[in-house]
Enzyme design. Structure first.
Site, short mmCIF file in Angstrom:
data_model
loop_
_atom_site.label_atom_id
_atom_site.label_comp_id
_atom_site.label_asym_id
_atom_site.label_seq_id
_atom_site.Cartn_x
_atom_site.Cartn_y
_atom_site.Cartn_z
N GLY A 14 34.54 -30.83 -24.64
CA GLY A 14 35.75 -30.01 -24.81
C GLY A 14 36.96 -30.91 -24.98
NE ARG A 75 30.70 -28.71 -25.53
CZ ARG A 75 31.91 -28.13 -25.43
NH1 ARG A 75 32.33 -27.33 -26.38
NH2 ARG A 75 32.67 -28.36 -24.39
CG ASP A 107 30.10 -32.23 -16.30
OD1 ASP A 107 30.68 -31.75 -17.29
OD2 ASP A 107 29.33 -31.58 -15.58
CB THR A 130 37.56 -32.47 -18.71
OG1 THR A 130 37.40 -31.10 -18.33
CG2 THR A 130 37.49 -33.31 -17.45
CG ASP A 132 37.39 -27.28 -16.95
OD1 ASP A 132 38.31 -26.51 -17.27
OD2 ASP A 132 36.26 -27.26 -17.47
CG ASP A 134 34.93 -30.30 -14.37
OD1 ASP A 134 35.45 -31.34 -14.84
OD2 ASP A 134 34.15 -29.60 -15.03
P1 ADP Z 1 31.95 -32.19 -21.63
O1 ADP Z 1 31.86 -33.66 -21.83
O2 ADP Z 1 33.31 -31.66 -21.90
O3 ADP Z 1 31.38 -31.78 -20.27
P2 ADP Z 1 29.50 -31.19 -22.92
O4 ADP Z 1 28.83 -30.82 -21.66
O5 ADP Z 1 29.42 -30.24 -24.06
O6 ADP Z 1 31.07 -31.48 -22.76
O7 ADP Z 1 28.89 -32.58 -23.40
C1 ADP Z 1 29.35 -33.22 -24.58
C2 ADP Z 1 28.20 -33.92 -25.24
O8 ADP Z 1 27.67 -34.91 -24.35
C3 ADP Z 1 26.99 -33.04 -25.57
O9 ADP Z 1 27.13 -32.35 -26.79
C4 ADP Z 1 25.88 -34.07 -25.66
O10 ADP Z 1 25.93 -34.73 -26.90
C5 ADP Z 1 26.27 -35.05 -24.55
N1 ADP Z 1 25.56 -34.71 -23.32
C6 ADP Z 1 25.77 -33.64 -22.51
N2 ADP Z 1 24.89 -33.61 -21.49
C7 ADP Z 1 24.08 -34.68 -21.66
C8 ADP Z 1 22.96 -35.22 -20.94
N3 ADP Z 1 22.46 -34.63 -19.85
N4 ADP Z 1 22.38 -36.33 -21.43
C9 ADP Z 1 22.86 -36.95 -22.53
N5 ADP Z 1 23.91 -36.50 -23.25
C10 ADP Z 1 24.51 -35.39 -22.83
#
Ligand code: ADP
Length: 341
Positions: A14, A75, A107, A130, A132, A134
Protein backbone atom coordinates in the site's frame (compact mmCIF):
# COMPACT_ATOMS: atom_id res chain seq x y z
CA UNK A 1 40.10 2.16 -7.74
CA UNK A 2 37.41 0.04 -6.04
CA UNK A 3 34.05 -0.32 -7.82
CA UNK A 4 31.31 1.95 -6.54
CA UNK A 5 28.82 0.32 -4.23
CA UNK A 6 25.50 -0.10 -6.04
CA UNK A 7 22.19 -0.06 -4.22
CA UNK A 8 18.54 0.02 -5.27
CA UNK A 9 15.30 1.17 -3.71
CA UNK A 10 11.73 0.00 -4.24
CA UNK A 11 8.36 0.93 -2.75
CA UNK A 12 5.89 -1.90 -2.23
CA UNK A 13 2.41 -2.75 -0.96
CA UNK A 14 0.00 0.00 0.00
CA UNK A 15 1.36 3.45 -0.84
CA UNK A 16 1.87 5.97 1.92
CA UNK A 17 2.54 9.71 1.90
CA UNK A 18 6.24 10.23 2.57
CA UNK A 19 7.42 7.33 0.41
CA UNK A 20 8.71 9.90 -2.08
CA UNK A 21 10.55 11.74 0.66
CA UNK A 22 12.11 8.39 1.63
CA UNK A 23 13.17 7.66 -1.96
CA UNK A 24 14.70 11.14 -2.19
CA UNK A 25 16.55 10.68 1.10
CA UNK A 26 17.97 7.31 0.07
CA UNK A 27 19.05 8.53 -3.37
CA UNK A 28 20.63 11.77 -2.19
CA UNK A 29 22.40 10.15 0.77
CA UNK A 30 23.75 7.37 -1.44
CA UNK A 31 25.02 9.88 -4.00
CA UNK A 32 26.61 11.92 -1.23
CA UNK A 33 28.61 8.81 -0.31
CA UNK A 34 29.54 8.27 -3.96
CA UNK A 35 27.38 5.17 -4.35
CA UNK A 36 25.39 4.31 -7.49
CA UNK A 37 21.68 4.16 -6.83
CA UNK A 38 18.87 2.53 -8.80
CA UNK A 39 15.10 2.84 -8.62
CA UNK A 40 12.95 -0.27 -9.08
CA UNK A 41 9.52 0.51 -10.55
CA UNK A 42 6.43 -1.07 -8.96
CA UNK A 43 7.95 -3.00 -6.11
CA UNK A 44 8.78 -6.68 -6.52
CA UNK A 45 7.11 -6.64 -9.95
CA UNK A 46 9.84 -4.30 -11.19
CA UNK A 47 12.49 -6.64 -9.81
CA UNK A 48 10.93 -9.53 -11.73
CA UNK A 49 10.57 -7.56 -14.96
CA UNK A 50 13.96 -5.86 -14.65
CA UNK A 51 12.33 -2.46 -14.50
CA UNK A 52 15.38 -1.06 -12.74
CA UNK A 53 16.90 2.31 -13.64
CA UNK A 54 19.76 4.44 -12.43
CA UNK A 55 18.66 7.52 -10.49
CA UNK A 56 20.37 10.89 -10.30
CA UNK A 57 19.94 13.67 -7.74
CA UNK A 58 17.75 15.50 -10.26
CA UNK A 59 15.45 12.50 -10.72
CA UNK A 60 14.28 12.85 -7.14
CA UNK A 61 13.82 16.61 -7.29
CA UNK A 62 10.36 18.11 -6.80
CA UNK A 63 8.94 15.00 -5.10
CA UNK A 64 9.43 15.67 -1.38
CA UNK A 65 5.99 17.28 -1.11
CA UNK A 66 4.11 14.75 -3.22
CA UNK A 67 1.97 11.89 -1.95
CA UNK A 68 2.05 8.46 -3.59
CA UNK A 69 5.36 7.11 -4.85
CA UNK A 70 7.28 8.12 -7.98
CA UNK A 71 8.53 4.52 -8.20
CA UNK A 72 5.01 3.13 -8.24
CA UNK A 73 3.94 0.20 -6.15
CA UNK A 74 2.35 -3.15 -6.91
CA UNK A 75 1.28 -6.37 -5.33
CA UNK A 76 2.93 -9.54 -6.62
CA UNK A 77 1.62 -12.61 -4.75
CA UNK A 78 3.90 -14.90 -6.82
CA UNK A 79 6.86 -13.30 -5.12
CA UNK A 80 5.79 -15.11 -1.94
CA UNK A 81 4.64 -18.35 -3.58
CA UNK A 82 7.04 -18.98 -6.46
CA UNK A 83 10.79 -19.46 -5.85
CA UNK A 84 11.45 -19.17 -9.62
CA UNK A 85 10.01 -15.67 -9.61
CA UNK A 86 12.26 -14.71 -6.73
CA UNK A 87 15.29 -16.26 -8.43
CA UNK A 88 14.60 -14.12 -11.50
CA UNK A 89 14.47 -11.06 -9.24
CA UNK A 90 17.84 -11.86 -7.68
CA UNK A 91 19.42 -12.47 -11.11
CA UNK A 92 18.15 -9.12 -12.35
CA UNK A 93 19.60 -7.31 -9.35
CA UNK A 94 22.94 -9.08 -9.72
CA UNK A 95 23.05 -8.33 -13.45
CA UNK A 96 23.11 -4.63 -12.52
CA UNK A 97 25.81 -5.31 -9.91
CA UNK A 98 23.41 -4.30 -7.14
CA UNK A 99 24.18 -5.79 -3.76
CA UNK A 100 22.10 -3.59 -1.49
CA UNK A 101 18.33 -3.04 -1.58
CA UNK A 102 16.07 -0.70 0.35
CA UNK A 103 12.45 -1.87 0.59
CA UNK A 104 9.94 0.74 1.69
CA UNK A 105 6.58 -0.80 2.60
CA UNK A 106 4.50 -2.55 5.22
CA UNK A 107 4.69 -5.96 6.87
CA UNK A 108 4.00 -7.89 3.65
CA UNK A 109 6.82 -6.07 1.89
CA UNK A 110 9.05 -6.80 4.88
CA UNK A 111 8.33 -10.54 4.56
CA UNK A 112 9.46 -10.29 0.95
CA UNK A 113 12.54 -8.28 1.97
CA UNK A 114 13.49 -10.92 4.50
CA UNK A 115 13.26 -13.65 1.84
CA UNK A 116 15.49 -11.65 -0.50
CA UNK A 117 18.08 -11.30 2.25
CA UNK A 118 17.95 -14.94 3.36
CA UNK A 119 17.87 -16.50 -0.10
CA UNK A 120 20.14 -14.27 -2.16
CA UNK A 121 22.59 -12.77 0.30
CA UNK A 122 21.78 -9.34 -1.15
CA UNK A 123 21.83 -6.87 1.74
CA UNK A 124 18.32 -5.62 2.37
CA UNK A 125 17.14 -2.81 4.64
CA UNK A 126 13.46 -2.08 5.27
CA UNK A 127 11.85 1.34 5.71
CA UNK A 128 8.39 1.34 7.31
CA UNK A 129 6.18 2.96 4.66
CA UNK A 130 2.57 2.44 5.72
CA UNK A 131 -0.17 4.72 7.01
CA UNK A 132 -1.43 2.11 9.48
CA UNK A 133 1.37 2.39 12.07
CA UNK A 134 1.00 -1.37 12.53
CA UNK A 135 4.68 -2.35 12.79
CA UNK A 136 5.41 -3.11 16.44
CA UNK A 137 9.15 -2.40 16.43
CA UNK A 138 8.78 1.30 15.63
CA UNK A 139 6.84 4.06 17.37
CA UNK A 140 5.87 5.56 14.02
CA UNK A 141 5.76 4.59 10.37
CA UNK A 142 6.16 6.91 7.37
CA UNK A 143 2.72 8.12 6.28
CA UNK A 144 0.91 7.69 9.59
CA UNK A 145 1.11 11.33 10.63
CA UNK A 146 -0.21 12.51 7.26
CA UNK A 147 -3.11 10.04 7.40
CA UNK A 148 -4.01 11.20 10.91
CA UNK A 149 -3.93 14.82 9.78
CA UNK A 150 -6.15 13.99 6.80
CA UNK A 151 -8.65 12.37 9.15
CA UNK A 152 -8.56 15.32 11.53
CA UNK A 153 -9.09 17.78 8.64
CA UNK A 154 -12.09 15.79 7.50
CA UNK A 155 -13.52 15.44 11.00
CA UNK A 156 -13.10 19.20 11.54
CA UNK A 157 -15.27 19.79 8.48
CA UNK A 158 -17.82 17.26 9.64
CA UNK A 159 -17.80 18.87 13.07
CA UNK A 160 -18.88 22.21 11.58
CA UNK A 161 -21.93 20.71 9.94
CA UNK A 162 -22.65 18.34 12.87
CA UNK A 163 -22.60 21.31 15.26
CA UNK A 164 -24.90 23.38 13.04
CA UNK A 165 -27.49 20.60 12.78
CA UNK A 166 -26.98 18.98 16.17
CA UNK A 167 -26.01 15.67 14.60
CA UNK A 168 -23.78 12.74 15.51
CA UNK A 169 -21.14 11.53 13.05
CA UNK A 170 -19.83 7.99 13.11
CA UNK A 171 -16.54 8.30 11.24
CA UNK A 172 -14.87 5.20 9.77
CA UNK A 173 -11.07 5.52 9.40
CA UNK A 174 -8.47 3.03 8.13
CA UNK A 175 -6.77 0.44 10.30
CA UNK A 176 -7.74 -3.20 9.99
CA UNK A 177 -5.58 -4.69 12.72
CA UNK A 178 -4.31 -1.52 14.31
CA UNK A 179 -6.47 1.28 15.67
CA UNK A 180 -3.73 3.91 15.86
CA UNK A 181 -5.21 6.17 13.16
CA UNK A 182 -8.53 6.09 15.03
CA UNK A 183 -6.97 6.74 18.45
CA UNK A 184 -4.74 9.59 17.29
CA UNK A 185 -7.31 11.28 15.05
CA UNK A 186 -10.02 10.72 17.68
CA UNK A 187 -7.97 12.45 20.38
CA UNK A 188 -6.92 15.26 18.04
CA UNK A 189 -10.51 15.80 16.89
CA UNK A 190 -12.01 15.63 20.39
CA UNK A 191 -14.15 12.56 19.68
CA UNK A 192 -16.77 11.42 22.19
CA UNK A 193 -15.81 7.79 21.61
CA UNK A 194 -13.16 5.78 19.77
CA UNK A 195 -13.70 2.19 18.62
CA UNK A 196 -10.61 0.11 17.81
CA UNK A 197 -10.06 -3.56 16.97
CA UNK A 198 -7.54 -4.10 19.78
CA UNK A 199 -10.35 -3.69 22.31
CA UNK A 200 -12.44 -6.80 22.01
CA UNK A 201 -16.11 -6.03 22.45
CA UNK A 202 -19.22 -7.51 20.89
CA UNK A 203 -21.51 -5.26 18.86
CA UNK A 204 -23.85 -4.92 21.85
CA UNK A 205 -21.01 -4.02 24.19
CA UNK A 206 -19.84 -1.30 21.79
CA UNK A 207 -23.38 0.04 21.49
CA UNK A 208 -23.75 0.16 25.30
CA UNK A 209 -20.46 2.02 25.44
CA UNK A 210 -21.60 4.54 22.82
CA UNK A 211 -24.91 5.08 24.59
CA UNK A 212 -23.10 5.86 27.84
CA UNK A 213 -20.63 8.23 26.11
CA UNK A 214 -23.37 10.09 24.25
CA UNK A 215 -25.58 10.27 27.36
CA UNK A 216 -22.70 11.91 29.22
CA UNK A 217 -22.01 14.34 26.36
CA UNK A 218 -25.65 15.38 25.92
CA UNK A 219 -26.18 15.59 29.70
CA UNK A 220 -23.44 18.21 29.98
CA UNK A 221 -25.03 20.24 27.23
CA UNK A 222 -23.25 19.02 24.11
CA UNK A 223 -25.41 19.40 21.01
CA UNK A 224 -23.59 17.04 18.64
CA UNK A 225 -21.11 14.18 18.76
CA UNK A 226 -18.16 12.62 16.96
CA UNK A 227 -17.49 8.89 17.12
CA UNK A 228 -14.36 7.55 15.41
CA UNK A 229 -14.10 3.87 14.53
CA UNK A 230 -11.26 1.90 12.92
CA UNK A 231 -12.41 -0.30 10.05
CA UNK A 232 -10.82 -3.27 11.83
CA UNK A 233 -13.72 -3.25 14.29
CA UNK A 234 -15.93 -4.80 11.62
CA UNK A 235 -13.19 -6.76 9.83
CA UNK A 236 -13.97 -10.07 11.54
CA UNK A 237 -16.84 -12.16 10.10
CA UNK A 238 -19.01 -11.88 13.22
CA UNK A 239 -18.81 -8.10 13.11
CA UNK A 240 -19.23 -7.50 9.35
CA UNK A 241 -22.59 -5.79 9.86
CA UNK A 242 -21.16 -3.33 12.37
CA UNK A 243 -20.36 -0.49 9.98
CA UNK A 244 -20.55 3.27 10.55
CA UNK A 245 -23.95 3.37 8.79
CA UNK A 246 -25.26 0.52 10.92
CA UNK A 247 -24.18 2.21 14.13
CA UNK A 248 -25.69 5.53 13.01
CA UNK A 249 -29.04 3.86 12.19
CA UNK A 250 -29.02 2.02 15.50
CA UNK A 251 -28.37 5.25 17.43
CA UNK A 252 -31.21 6.96 15.55
CA UNK A 253 -33.57 4.12 16.35
CA UNK A 254 -32.54 4.08 20.02
CA UNK A 255 -32.54 7.77 20.88
CA UNK A 256 -34.63 7.16 23.99
CA UNK A 257 -31.84 5.10 25.62
CA UNK A 258 -29.53 8.08 25.11
CA UNK A 259 -32.07 10.47 26.60
CA UNK A 260 -31.76 12.90 23.71
CA UNK A 261 -32.93 13.12 20.13
CA UNK A 262 -30.17 11.71 17.93
CA UNK A 263 -29.66 12.39 14.24
CA UNK A 264 -26.63 10.27 13.39
CA UNK A 265 -24.84 9.75 10.06
CA UNK A 266 -22.10 7.34 9.03
CA UNK A 267 -19.09 8.68 7.14
CA UNK A 268 -16.31 6.57 5.61
CA UNK A 269 -13.22 8.69 5.01
CA UNK A 270 -11.77 6.03 2.70
CA UNK A 271 -8.83 6.18 0.36
CA UNK A 272 -8.21 9.93 0.66
CA UNK A 273 -6.35 8.88 3.83
CA UNK A 274 -3.62 7.35 1.69
CA UNK A 275 -3.01 10.43 -0.40
CA UNK A 276 -2.01 14.03 -0.03
CA UNK A 277 1.15 15.96 0.56
CA UNK A 278 3.11 14.41 3.44
CA UNK A 279 3.28 16.42 6.65
CA UNK A 280 6.59 17.90 7.78
CA UNK A 281 6.72 15.19 10.46
CA UNK A 282 6.50 12.42 7.84
CA UNK A 283 9.03 14.11 5.57
CA UNK A 284 11.54 14.48 8.40
CA UNK A 285 10.95 10.90 9.52
CA UNK A 286 11.51 9.70 5.94
CA UNK A 287 14.70 11.78 5.69
CA UNK A 288 16.13 10.41 8.94
CA UNK A 289 15.17 6.82 8.17
CA UNK A 290 16.38 7.01 4.56
CA UNK A 291 19.77 8.25 5.70
CA UNK A 292 20.02 5.41 8.21
CA UNK A 293 19.14 2.79 5.57
CA UNK A 294 22.02 3.95 3.39
CA UNK A 295 24.41 4.07 6.36
CA UNK A 296 23.58 0.45 7.18
CA UNK A 297 24.19 -0.64 3.59
CA UNK A 298 27.49 1.25 3.53
CA UNK A 299 28.51 -0.80 6.55
CA UNK A 300 27.51 -3.91 4.60
CA UNK A 301 24.67 -4.67 6.98
CA UNK A 302 21.42 -6.27 5.85
CA UNK A 303 18.35 -8.11 7.06
CA UNK A 304 17.48 -5.04 9.10
CA UNK A 305 14.65 -2.52 9.20
CA UNK A 306 14.84 1.05 10.35
CA UNK A 307 12.52 2.45 13.01
CA UNK A 308 12.14 5.24 15.51
CA UNK A 309 11.83 4.66 19.26
CA UNK A 310 11.62 7.59 21.69
CA UNK A 311 12.72 9.85 18.83
CA UNK A 312 15.92 7.87 18.20
CA UNK A 313 16.49 6.14 14.89
CA UNK A 314 17.05 2.42 15.43
CA UNK A 315 17.60 -0.73 13.36
CA UNK A 316 16.12 -4.14 14.18
CA UNK A 317 16.39 -7.51 12.41
CA UNK A 318 13.45 -7.77 10.01
CA UNK A 319 12.67 -11.24 11.32
CA UNK A 320 12.51 -9.97 14.88
CA UNK A 321 10.46 -6.93 13.86
CA UNK A 322 7.90 -9.17 12.17
CA UNK A 323 7.59 -11.40 15.23
CA UNK A 324 6.92 -8.50 17.61
CA UNK A 325 3.33 -8.01 18.69
CA UNK A 326 2.02 -4.49 18.59
CA UNK A 327 0.71 -3.28 21.91
CA UNK A 328 -2.00 -0.71 22.04
CA UNK A 329 -1.13 2.41 24.01
CA UNK A 330 -3.54 1.98 26.92
CA UNK A 331 -2.74 5.36 28.35
CA UNK A 332 -3.77 7.14 25.15
CA UNK A 333 -7.09 5.31 25.22
CA UNK A 334 -7.67 6.25 28.85
CA UNK A 335 -6.75 9.82 28.02
CA UNK A 336 -9.27 9.92 25.17
CA UNK A 337 -11.87 8.66 27.62
CA UNK A 338 -10.99 11.21 30.31
CA UNK A 339 -11.01 14.12 27.86
CA UNK A 340 -14.41 13.16 26.45
CA UNK A 341 -16.18 13.24 29.82
P1 ADP B 1 2.27 -4.16 2.62
O1 ADP B 1 3.74 -4.18 2.40
O2 ADP B 1 1.71 -2.78 2.54
O3 ADP B 1 1.88 -4.92 3.89
P2 ADP B 1 1.31 -6.42 1.01
O4 ADP B 1 0.96 -7.26 2.17
O5 ADP B 1 0.35 -6.36 -0.13
O6 ADP B 1 1.57 -4.89 1.39
O7 ADP B 1 2.71 -6.93 0.45
C1 ADP B 1 3.33 -6.30 -0.66
C2 ADP B 1 4.05 -7.34 -1.48
O8 ADP B 1 5.06 -7.96 -0.67
C3 ADP B 1 3.19 -8.50 -1.97
O9 ADP B 1 2.49 -8.22 -3.16
C4 ADP B 1 4.25 -9.57 -2.21
O10 ADP B 1 4.90 -9.34 -3.44
C5 ADP B 1 5.22 -9.32 -1.06
N1 ADP B 1 4.91 -10.20 0.05
C6 ADP B 1 3.84 -10.12 0.89
N2 ADP B 1 3.83 -11.14 1.78
C7 ADP B 1 4.92 -11.89 1.50
C8 ADP B 1 5.49 -13.09 2.05
N3 ADP B 1 4.91 -13.75 3.07
N4 ADP B 1 6.60 -13.57 1.48
C9 ADP B 1 7.20 -12.93 0.46
N5 ADP B 1 6.73 -11.81 -0.11
C10 ADP B 1 5.61 -11.29 0.39
Amino acid sequence: MADKQKIAILTSGGDAPGMNAAVRAVVRTALYFDMEVYGVQEGYLGLKEDNIHRLTAGDVGDIIHRGGTMLGTARLPEFASDPMVRRQCYENLRAHGIDGLVVCGGDGSYRGANLVYKESGIKVVGLPGTIDNDLAYTDFTIGFDTAVNTCVDNINKLRDTMASHGRVSVVDVMGRGCGDIAVHSGIAAGAEAILIPEIKKTDNQWLDYLVSKLRTAFARGKKYGIIVMAEGVYATPKMHHFTADYIASWLNANSETIGHRVDARGCVIGHVQRGGSPTATDRILAARMGEEAVSLLREDKGGLCVGIVKNRIIAVEIEKALSMKRRVDKHLIELADILAR
